[in-house]
Design an enzyme around this catalytic site. Structure first.
Site, mmCIF file in Angstrom:
data_model
loop_
_atom_site.group_PDB
_atom_site.id
_atom_site.type_symbol
_atom_site.label_atom_id
_atom_site.label_comp_id
_atom_site.label_asym_id
_atom_site.label_seq_id
_atom_site.Cartn_x
_atom_site.Cartn_y
_atom_site.Cartn_z
ATOM 1 N N ASP A 32 0.528 -1.383 0.110
ATOM 2 C CA ASP A 32 -0.174 0.373 0.255
ATOM 3 C C ASP A 32 1.467 1.119 -0.103
ATOM 4 O O ASP A 32 1.650 1.432 0.586
ATOM 5 C CB ASP A 32 -0.917 -0.082 0.960
ATOM 6 C CG ASP A 32 -2.469 1.029 0.836
ATOM 7 O OD1 ASP A 32 -3.160 -0.934 0.840
ATOM 8 O OD2 ASP A 32 -2.499 1.671 0.357
ATOM 9 N N TYR A 147 -14.324 5.832 -14.139
ATOM 10 C CA TYR A 147 -13.944 5.302 -13.023
ATOM 11 C C TYR A 147 -14.233 4.033 -13.840
ATOM 12 O O TYR A 147 -13.640 2.993 -13.744
ATOM 13 C CB TYR A 147 -14.410 5.565 -11.933
ATOM 14 C CG TYR A 147 -14.212 4.155 -10.468
ATOM 15 C CD1 TYR A 147 -13.099 4.281 -10.017
ATOM 16 C CD2 TYR A 147 -15.670 3.574 -10.785
ATOM 17 C CE1 TYR A 147 -13.089 3.149 -8.869
ATOM 18 C CE2 TYR A 147 -15.139 2.500 -9.689
ATOM 19 C CZ TYR A 147 -14.759 1.998 -8.961
ATOM 20 O OH TYR A 147 -14.387 1.584 -8.054
#
Ligand code: UD2
Length: 311
Positions: A32, A147
């Site tokens: 991450d 998106y």
């Protein structure tokens, strides 16, 4: 037991997926960059000796491949993403980099390091304004945001790599996911995360429209389990599947659960519907049942109660 690489490990869905995999006894490496992921989401995972976290950006060339070379995973669960539809509209270039280019890098990492499986976080957003309910996987794909377009493009990129290089690719088309750790920061965050925060703070909520609009709300615990099944279940072959419950819940029903649990909070205010809001969204759940033996098990009612009264 398997070795699983999870990108976006500190995110809402990522951290629950990591927790689930660790509980099942798998060895997990998480990546991450903490752009939107949060360190506290991995508090439980850090207790496991079978968990390693690497702070890195999978959208940077070489990152996913270097980590895959080192860890030699059996599967990659690719959840790292720009998760806000609104942000994709205001910054389509960033959406391209994080939601399309990064997927290609993950596909390449799998090809070059001989990773057998990729599980990808796709979205019901690829269907756009579908009108025929429930939405089947074969429905027309007509995304209405950068998106949604990026998620569809990623599915295509991954399927191409899957077919060309013998990688098993599972594209998981999540419907409206809710549960602990979902960020309520923006007015466009998931409605349940917004309601949970407002009720907790003793404030009333706003319902856009009459509240009869429905969504297929699925608990993040079920989504985490679906991800683990796609990554580890024996005999799974490539394919796409809605990750949904197959049940429609109205906003009025959601608000009623909160209202019952918070009797002193003012009743919801109604405002006109949001421009572009869809009335109904409901997934057909059969494909995930057939391919993964996945059946959502948390009811919206139970999921909401757990969110309202944690522990
Ligand atoms: C998803 C996307 C959204 C947009 C939309 C396109 C998420 C979290 N949102 O929205 O960005 O792309 O798909 O169809 O992925 N609502 C309220 N009060 C609130 C917040 C929301 O009434 O405070 C309503 C909202 O108007 C909608 C429903 O709740 O009718 C669900 O909203 P959502 O943003 O959680 O999810 P969705 O599927 O509409």
């Amino acid at each position: 037991m398997s070795k699983i690489l999870v990108t976006g490990a500190a995110g809402f869905i990522g951290s629950h997926t990591v927790d689930h995999l660790l509980r099942e006894g798998h060895t997990v490496t998480g990546i991450d960059n903490f752009r939107t992921g949060r360190r506290e989401n991995l508090a439980a995972a850090h207790h496991a000796s079978t968990f390693t976290l690497i702070e890195a950006d999978v959208a940077e060339p070489g990152v996913a491949e270097n980590i895959a070379r080192e860890f030699q995973p059996d599967a990659i669960i690719h959840l790292a993403a720009l998760v806000s539809v609104q942000e994709s509209l205001s910054d389509p270039g960033l959406n391209q980099r994080l939601n399309v280019d990064a997927t290609f890098l993950v596909a390449e990492a799998a090809r070059r390091q001989h990773v057998a499986r990729i599980v990808f976080a796709s979205s019901a957003a690829i269907y756009g304004d579908a009108t025929k309910m429930p939405i089947r996987e074969s429905a027309e794909k007509a995304p209405i945001s950068p998106y949604g377009a990026a998620k569809l493009a990623s599915e295509v990129i991954l399927s191409g790599h899957g077919a060309s290089y013998g990688i098993t690719v599972r594209c998981q088309r999540y419907f409206n996911v809710f549960g602990p750790r979902q960020d309520p920061a923006s007015p466009y965050s998931g409605v349940i995360s917004i309601f949970a925060r407002r009720y907790r703070e003793g404030k009333g909520v706003t319902i856009f429209g009459d509240g009869r609009q429905t969504r297929d709300f699925i608990s993040v615990y079920d989504v985490a389990r679906a991800n683990a099944l796609a990554a580890t279940r024996a005999g799974v072959t490539s394919g796409v599947a809605n990750i949904c419950t197959g049940r429609a819940t109205s906003l009025l029903e959601v608000a009623a659960v909160f209202a019952r649990e918070h009797p002193t909070v003012p009743a919801p205010r109604h405002e006109p519907p949001r421009p572009g809001d869809i009335i109904h969204s409901l997934g057909a759940a059969e494909a995930a049942a057939a391919a993964l033996d996945f059946h959502a098990s948390v009811t919206v009612q139970d999921g909401l109660l757990e969110l309202i009264r944690p522990g």
